[in-house]
Design a protein around this motif. Structure first.
Motif, short mmCIF file in Angstrom:
data_model
loop_
_atom_site.label_atom_id
_atom_site.label_comp_id
_atom_site.label_asym_id
_atom_site.label_seq_id
_atom_site.Cartn_x
_atom_site.Cartn_y
_atom_site.Cartn_z
N LEU A 106 0.44 -2.53 0.95
CA LEU A 106 0.77 -1.92 2.24
C LEU A 106 -0.38 -1.04 2.72
CD1 LEU A 106 2.72 -1.37 4.55
CD2 LEU A 106 3.72 0.47 3.19
N ALA A 107 -0.92 -0.24 1.80
CA ALA A 107 -2.04 0.63 2.17
C ALA A 107 -3.22 -0.20 2.66
CB ALA A 107 -2.45 1.50 0.98
N ALA A 108 -3.50 -1.31 1.93
CA ALA A 108 -4.60 -2.18 2.33
C ALA A 108 -4.33 -2.79 3.70
CB ALA A 108 -4.80 -3.28 1.29
N GLY A 109 -3.07 -3.18 3.91
CA GLY A 109 -2.71 -3.79 5.19
C GLY A 109 -2.90 -2.83 6.34
N ILE A 110 -2.44 -1.59 6.16
CA ILE A 110 -2.59 -0.58 7.21
C ILE A 110 -4.07 -0.34 7.49
CG2 ILE A 110 -2.25 1.86 7.77
CD1 ILE A 110 0.42 1.70 6.32
N TRP A 111 -4.85 -0.25 6.42
CA TRP A 111 -6.26 0.04 6.57
C TRP A 111 -6.98 -1.09 7.32
CZ3 TRP A 111 -10.90 -2.11 4.85
CH2 TRP A 111 -12.03 -1.29 5.06
#
Lengths: 279, 398
Positions: free
Chosen positions: A261-266
């Motif tokens: 999720l963090a990677a996706g947001i970034w």
């Protein structure tokens, strides 16, 4: 005016609601049965699995585990239903930014709403499917909801994962045309690497020759493993982890879902500045 | 707060990486490995200006001058390469009427979708709904999917929704060129209402007369630079003077090209010089023959080849295209050739320039345009008016 970003999310709840509704409306618009398909599709799917698994005599022994102590079919159907939410979210969100190019090029709104709304629309469908699944499990006597709280844990994990990969693939698809092909192959591989059709036990048995027992927890780095475990625990009362793996391994699934999720947001955040240039 | 400008554009530069379409992973990797410098195009070059609260600023310039890019940056759909834009107040953009409408949804559903995209609460939209339907003149059509709408209905609904969003700042990109004259009048009235209400507007238009009337100031963009900003009459006159040069220019998205456009003779041989007879003029009654080669690297949606003939004072004498002439263009990929024959017997005597373009049918993407590409002289008769109608006199008795 800078592009509204994630912090605008709560203020855009209304748009989110409408986009989700639009997703659901369009899915069955123009079809004679309309929203009924949301119920018919899972019903038909469960029937197909039931018939073919029955015809083929698919049993646990066939999968090399021996000792048919549980009914394989409800196990399989639960797995497939849960998996379909993940694969459906992935498939629907892949083209969502490219497909809404005219909207993205002309109006400024938080881009994350597009993939997020496809995930939530899939979520609504999943809830309907889940209801049918519960009825089916009830009928087959496989429903053992003593620890049904795990369903919520599974759902939470599943949402985090779905948002993460939806942001990733919808952004990647803007920049690289190959995304579609890579994703469909990766999805297939992921399906067979996840305990949808078989138990995690099968994986540990297969890996026993190569990996020390302590390392088996790493199987739970695949978030789908943890998600399926939660649902099967909540719905069918199955064990969360096979013998030899500590239940804390589930945290690995939570961790990798959160990282995705963090990677996706970034990635979405970094990429959306250039959407207008490329679309 | 009220003295601060509604829009501030502060040293904005926008460079596009040419061919920044989605690449295949292989190409992207190879380009990165080879450190291949990506060719860029500077669409906007260090633009600064402000639009005061309640002011209407007109934006003029040739196609490709950067007007729409600038509007997109202000609307927030493009990010500037350098510089920044500040807007104060809610903003609604009419960059493309009906953008974001979904063909499968009904008019009503689309109205609420658009409202939500613009961040308008549902109750507010519900209150304004009746007015929107009335303004668009679409009573009785709102529960039909917009795919069944005519393009006029589509545009009317788009405009009605966009203005009913009641923004503080309105961006309008050449949308008034669409719709019938009744609806255009309605739109102009609505814009006047906006001005009276003290809202700020930024308008792009090619209609010099209209834009001079509606704007407080006009900004003139040329090749991404702000050439002039100020008094509408003076700025528009400056633009007009600059644009009448009739210089050869070309631009376009590049997905397809007009590879070669030249005059040919009766036998189909290329003519190096513009066609002329002994005294250097084309005779009245003659036909121009132009051969147009086009090519595209990949398949494209149905496309159109168009041409126009402009007199030396910039007035268009005639323009048409393959669709209008009922000769649908076969697929442009990989390429082909057209022969255009124009009877110029009805033209005034004088000098003319021909422009050509290759564009998609819908929505219009200009793949390639050759402006003032071919020149010819016409030795027709001298007459009054703008069209020579076949006529003759005969004696009918005494």
């Amino acid at each position: 005016m800078p592009l509204p970003r994630f912090h605008d999310f709560p203020a855009r709840r209304e748009l989110m609601a409408i986009l989700v509704k639009r997703n659901l409306l369009i899915r069955y618009k123009g079809s004679a049965l309309g929203v009924l398909w949301s119920l018919l599709t899972p019903l038909a799917m469960i029937s197909i699995y039931a018939v073919f698994a029955g015809v083929l005599g698919l049993r646990r022994e066939l999968l090399g585990l021996g000792g048919a102590t549980f009914d394989y079919l409800p196990f399989l159907v639960t797995g497939v239903v849960v998996w379909q939410f993940t694969s459906g979210s992935l498939g629907d969100s892949l083209p969502v930014i490219v497909g809404n190019a005219n909207l993205v090029k002309k109006v400024a709104f938080p881009r994350a709403l597009l993939p997020a709304s496809t995930v939530l629309a899939n979520g609504v469908n999943f809830l309907l499917t889940l209801a049918i699944l519960v009825v089916y499990l009830l009928c087959t006597g496989a429903l053992r909801p003593a620890a049904f709280g795990w369903i919520f844990a599974g759902a939470a994990l599943q949402l985090v994962l779905a948002f993460g990969i939806a942001f990733l693939v919808s952004t990647a698809n803007v920049f690289f045309r190959d995304t579609e092909h890579i994703v469909s192959l990766a999805l297939l591989a992921w399906f067979f690497l996840s305990p949808v059709m078989y138990e995690t036990k099968l994986q540990t048995a297969a890996l026993a020759r190569f990996l020390p027992e302590k390392a088996m927890s790493l199987l739970y780095l695949n978030p789908a493993t943890g998600i399926l475990a939660c649902y099967r625990r909540g719905l069918m009362g199955m064990d969360l982890v096979p013998p030899g793996i500590p239940p804390a391994a589930l945290w690995l699934s939570a961790l990798s879902a959160a990282l995705l999720l963090a990677a996706g947001i970034w990635v979405l955040h970094a990429g959306e500045r250039r959407f207008g240039d490329i679309l | 707060m009220n003295t601060l400008p509604a829009i501030e554009v502060d040293h904005v530069t926008k460079r596009f990486v040419l061919a920044a379409h989605a690449r295949s992973l292989k190409t992207a990797l190879l380009d990165t490995l080879r450190r291949k410098p990506q060719p860029t195009l500077t669409a906007l070059d260090d633009i600064s200006f402000a639009v005061a609260r309640g002011e209407t600023l007109g934006l003029i310039g040739a196609n490709g001058a950067g007007k729409s890019t600038l509007l997109s940056i202000i609307a927030g759909t493009l990010t500037p390469t350098a510089g920044r834009v500040v807007t104060r107040g809610t903003l609604s953009s009419l960059l493309e009427l009906g953008a974001g409408f979904h063909p499968d949804l009904t008019g009503r559903e689309n109205v609420f979708l658009y409202g939500a995209i613009m961040g308008i609460p549902r109750e507010t939209m519900a209150r304004r709904y009746g007015e929107i339907v009335e303004f668009a003149g679409l009573e009785g059509f709102m529960d039909q999917p917009v795919r069944h709408y005519s393009s006029g209905m589509y545009v009317r609904l788009g405009f009605a929704v966009a203005v009913q969003v009641d923004p503080d700042i309105l961006l309008i990109d050449e949308v008034l060129a669409v719709g019938d004259s009744d609806f255009q009048a309605k739109c102009l009235e609505k814009m006047a209402e906006f001005r009276r209400a003290g809202k700020s507007m930024l308008i792009i238009s090619h209609d010099m007369n209209a834009i001079r009337r509606t704007s407080d100031r006009i900004a003139y963009l040329d090749h991404g630079r702000l050439k002039a900003i100020g008094d509408p009459m003076a700025t528009a006159a400056r633009y007009r003077a600059a644009s009448e040069g009739g210089a050869r220019k070309e631009w376009g998205s590049g997905e397809a090209r007009l590879a070669k456009v030249r005059f040919v003779d009766e036998a189909g041989n290329d003519l190096v010089d513009p066609p002329r007879d002994e005294d250097g003029r084309y005779r009245a009654g003659s036909r121009l023959r132009v051969r147009i080669d086009y090519a595209a690297e990949r398949p494209l949606p149905p496309s159109v080849v168009g041409f126009s003939i402009h007199a030396s004072d910039g007035q268009m004498a005639f323009g048409s295209n393959t669709d209008v002439e009922s000769h649908p263009l076969p697929a442009v990929h990989p390429g082909g050739s057209l022969l255009l024959e124009v009877d110029i017997s009805t033209l005034h005597a004088g000098k003319y320039l021909m422009s050509f373009s290759l564009h998609s049918r819908d929505p219009v993407v200009n793949y390639h345009r050759l402006e003032n590409h071919l020149a010819f002289q016409c030795g027709g008769k001298v007459f009054d008016g703008f069209v020579s109608l076949p006529c003759r006199f005969e004696d009918a008795g005494r």
